[in-house]
Design an enzyme around this catalytic site. Structure first.
Site, PDB file in Angstrom:
ATOM      1  N   ARG A 107      10.025 -15.742   0.893  1.00  0.00           N
ATOM      2  CA  ARG A 107      10.374 -14.336   0.670  1.00  0.00           C
ATOM      3  C   ARG A 107      11.104 -13.734   1.880  1.00  0.00           C
ATOM      4  O   ARG A 107      10.846 -14.115   3.029  1.00  0.00           O
ATOM      5  CB  ARG A 107       9.114 -13.531   0.314  1.00  0.00           C
ATOM      6  CG  ARG A 107       8.531 -14.015  -1.011  1.00  0.00           C
ATOM      7  CD  ARG A 107       7.316 -13.242  -1.424  1.00  0.00           C
ATOM      8  NE  ARG A 107       7.624 -11.863  -1.757  1.00  0.00           N
ATOM      9  CZ  ARG A 107       6.700 -10.957  -2.057  1.00  0.00           C
ATOM     10  NH1 ARG A 107       5.417 -11.296  -2.065  1.00  0.00           N
ATOM     11  NH2 ARG A 107       7.043  -9.725  -2.350  1.00  0.00           N
ATOM     12  N   ARG A 151      -4.513  -1.714   3.699  1.00  0.00           N
ATOM     13  CA  ARG A 151      -4.344  -0.645   4.687  1.00  0.00           C
ATOM     14  C   ARG A 151      -5.688  -0.214   5.276  1.00  0.00           C
ATOM     15  O   ARG A 151      -5.757   0.183   6.454  1.00  0.00           O
ATOM     16  CB  ARG A 151      -3.608   0.529   4.041  1.00  0.00           C
ATOM     17  CG  ARG A 151      -2.113   0.228   3.783  1.00  0.00           C
ATOM     18  CD  ARG A 151      -1.541   1.170   2.728  1.00  0.00           C
ATOM     19  NE  ARG A 151      -0.089   1.074   2.567  1.00  0.00           N
ATOM     20  CZ  ARG A 151       0.550   0.163   1.827  1.00  0.00           C
ATOM     21  NH1 ARG A 151      -0.125  -0.782   1.183  1.00  0.00           N
ATOM     22  NH2 ARG A 151       1.877   0.190   1.723  1.00  0.00           N
ATOM     23  N   SER A 191      11.348   0.486  -0.695  1.00  0.00           N
ATOM     24  CA  SER A 191      10.269  -0.462  -0.410  1.00  0.00           C
ATOM     25  C   SER A 191       9.189   0.191   0.440  1.00  0.00           C
ATOM     26  O   SER A 191       9.427   0.569   1.591  1.00  0.00           O
ATOM     27  CB  SER A 191      10.816  -1.690   0.330  1.00  0.00           C
ATOM     28  OG  SER A 191       9.730  -2.424   0.884  1.00  0.00           O
ATOM     29  N   ASP A 239       5.440  -3.175  -9.710  1.00  0.00           N
ATOM     30  CA  ASP A 239       4.602  -4.356  -9.938  1.00  0.00           C
ATOM     31  C   ASP A 239       4.188  -4.506 -11.404  1.00  0.00           C
ATOM     32  O   ASP A 239       3.561  -5.502 -11.775  1.00  0.00           O
ATOM     33  CB  ASP A 239       3.342  -4.277  -9.073  1.00  0.00           C
ATOM     34  CG  ASP A 239       3.658  -4.483  -7.597  1.00  0.00           C
ATOM     35  OD1 ASP A 239       4.712  -5.069  -7.290  1.00  0.00           O
ATOM     36  OD2 ASP A 239       2.848  -4.050  -6.758  1.00  0.00           O
TER      37      ASP A 239
HETATM   38  C1  S3P Z   1       3.356  -2.804  -1.812  1.00  0.00           C
HETATM   39  C2  S3P Z   1       4.670  -2.456  -2.011  1.00  0.00           C
HETATM   40  C3  S3P Z   1       5.518  -3.062  -3.060  1.00  0.00           C
HETATM   41  C4  S3P Z   1       4.700  -3.844  -4.089  1.00  0.00           C
HETATM   42  C5  S3P Z   1       3.632  -4.689  -3.442  1.00  0.00           C
HETATM   43  C6  S3P Z   1       2.686  -3.820  -2.642  1.00  0.00           C
HETATM   44  C7  S3P Z   1       2.609  -2.133  -0.742  1.00  0.00           C
HETATM   45  O1  S3P Z   1       6.408  -3.979  -2.447  1.00  0.00           O
HETATM   46  O2  S3P Z   1       5.534  -4.651  -4.877  1.00  0.00           O
HETATM   47  O3  S3P Z   1       2.899  -5.403  -4.408  1.00  0.00           O
HETATM   48  O4  S3P Z   1       1.351  -2.243  -0.716  1.00  0.00           O
HETATM   49  O5  S3P Z   1       3.225  -1.451   0.095  1.00  0.00           O
HETATM   50  P1  S3P Z   1       7.862  -3.517  -1.914  1.00  0.00           P
HETATM   51  O6  S3P Z   1       7.687  -2.607  -0.782  1.00  0.00           O
HETATM   52  O7  S3P Z   1       8.544  -4.800  -1.505  1.00  0.00           O
HETATM   53  O8  S3P Z   1       8.530  -2.866  -3.106  1.00  0.00           O
END
Ligand code: S3P
Length: 434
Positions: free
Chosen positions: A122, A26, A167, A315
């Site tokens: 994915r 980010r 998510s 994670d």
């Molecule tokens: C993340 C969100 C999560 C996480 C990924 C990093 C992020 O994924 O598993 O490693 O930086 O926004 P999901 O949004 O698919 O849960």
């Protein structure tokens, strides 16, 4: 490259694990779109975050570094990105691809996004669907998989989107597209997920409203450059939290770890299992809470993992499964179907490795049941997933014999130097091949 691990040992001393992956992605994205120069310290020099950095360089953003975790991003403003002239390769990084989809859907130029074999398997339908509702034009390969073609020059409209799953990537994708949309974009979450995007947008001077499970912003604003200090990644610290908890004689201090409450499910879960974890020197750095974490060995017990903790530890489950394997009694996890669409199917990959080590487990559609006991030895397949590799590496602390973890190159996506750092505090790890 494979890991070879001799059984036993304890974790002692102090470590600072590399920078937070989510925040590093980010920082590059918002720094690139800001007016002015942003300095980032503690940037994760892992392949995932470096792929995002390379993507923005390819779109004409001048970025210096990384040198020892320092990166300087010369922002080009909200409308200063240029057509990359070739597909952007996000490697293994789901976060890079899903967040970029949102950002690129509102640009004036076309882009193509691709990645490695894992990323190309994915699901991207979860971001294509809301973006299409906003007016984006995105084509994918069969089944909503990458590569993706994003048509530029579309005027996006703000929408109210109810996230079908918890998510942070989908939420962030919608918010980033919302920056380029007419009117207001609102996202409703079924459960809280990591809020780094919201925090960082505010840090860059962009108003974001959070009201319970609703997050919203109005498009058309601008970002002001700012300096960012990236804390150590709690997801990487997790391998040491679990390792020190399961290995008798361990006493470890993890320095400067991000403890954003949307990320600390692992601490809650391990403490419910009986772990001895203490937060020290809690402070706020650049809008993110940080602490030093002391962890000492303690006997663990199996638990029913509270379902509301699942998105807050999403994670960390591969490592938590190792804690469960070393605990007394049964651990039950439900509500974690998202683990099946991570860098690997983490329920299946972990169950296979636990079987190899002789740990009794039962796979569920949305979770797993693990009966703690003795760990044996054997050869573990990682399915090229960094977190599967590191989880079975720390399992060696309680194994009955040697463990070989095959195909560990992907560890560098999130945790370059894991083997050296872990060896330095007592893990009996060496590498072969590669
Ligand atoms: C993340 C969100 C999560 C996480 C990924 C990093 C992020 O994924 O598993 O490693 O930086 O926004 P999901 O949004 O698919 O849960």
């Amino acid at each position: 490259m494979h890991f070879k691990l001799q059984p036993g040992g304890a974790l002692k001393g102090e470590v600072r694990v590399p920078g937070d992956k989510s925040i590093s992605h980010r920082a590059i994205m918002l720094g690139a779109l800001a007016e002015g120069t942003s300095r980032v310290e503690g940037f994760l020099e892992g392949e995932d975050a470096l792929a995002t950095l390379a993507a923005f360089r390819a779109m004409g953003v001048a970025i210096e570094g990384p040198v020892a975790g320092s990166v300087t991003v010369h922002g080009v403003g909200m409308h200063g990105l240029q057509a990359p002239g070739k597909p952007l390769d996000l490697g293994n990084a789901g976060t890079g691809m899903r967040l970029l989809c949102g950002l690129l859907a509102g640009q004036a130029f076309d882009t193509e996004l691709t990645g490695d074999a894992s990323l190309c398997s994915r699901p991207m339908g979860r971001v294509i669907e809301p973006l299409t509702k906003m007016g984006a034009d995105i084509r994918s390969a069969a089944g909503g998989r990458p590569p993706l073609s994003i048509r530029g020059g579309r005027q996006l409209q703000g929408i109210h989107y109810d996230l079908p799953m918890a998510s942070a990537q989908v939420k962030s994708c919608c918010l980033l597209a919302g920056l380029y949309s007419a009117g207001r974009t609102t996202v409703t979450e079924p459960a809280p997920t990591r809020d780094h995007t919201e925090r960082m947008l505010r840090g860059f001077g962009y108003p974001v409203e959070s009201n319970g499970n609703e997050i919203s912003l109005r498009g058309g604003g601008g970002l002001r450059a700012c300096d960012i200090e990236v804390p150590a990644d709690i997801s990487s610290a997790t391998f040491f939290l679990v390792g020190a908890s399961i290995a008798p004689g361990s006493d470890l201090l993890l320095r400067h770890v991000g403890i954003n409450p949307t990320r600390t499910g692992v601490i809650t879960i391990l403490q419910l299992m009986g772990a001895d974890i203490t937060l020290l020197n809690e402070r706020e750095v650049g809008g993110e809470p940080v602490a030093d974490i002391r962890v000492r060995h303690a006997p663990l017990r199996g638990i029913e993992i509270p379902v509301e903790q699942v998105p807050l530890a999403i994670d960390e489950f591969p490592a938590i499964f190792i804690a469960a394997a070393c605990a007394r009694g049964r651990t039950v996890l439900h509500g974690a179907g998202e683990l099946r669409v991570k860098e690997s199917d983490r329920i299946a990959a972990m169950a296979e490795g636990l079987d190899t080590l002789g740990v009794c487990n039962e796979v569920l559609d949305d979770g797993i049941v693990i009966d703690g006991g003795e760990l044996g030895s054997g050869v573990i397949a990682t399915y090229h997933d960094h977190r599967i590799a590191m989880s079975f590496a720390i399992a060696a602390l309680r194994a009955g014999g040697e463990i070989t973890v095959r195909d560990c190159d992907h560890v560098a996506t999130s945790f370059p130097g894991f083997d050296e750092l872990a060896r330095g505090v007592g893990l009996r790890i060496s590498t072969t091949g590669g």
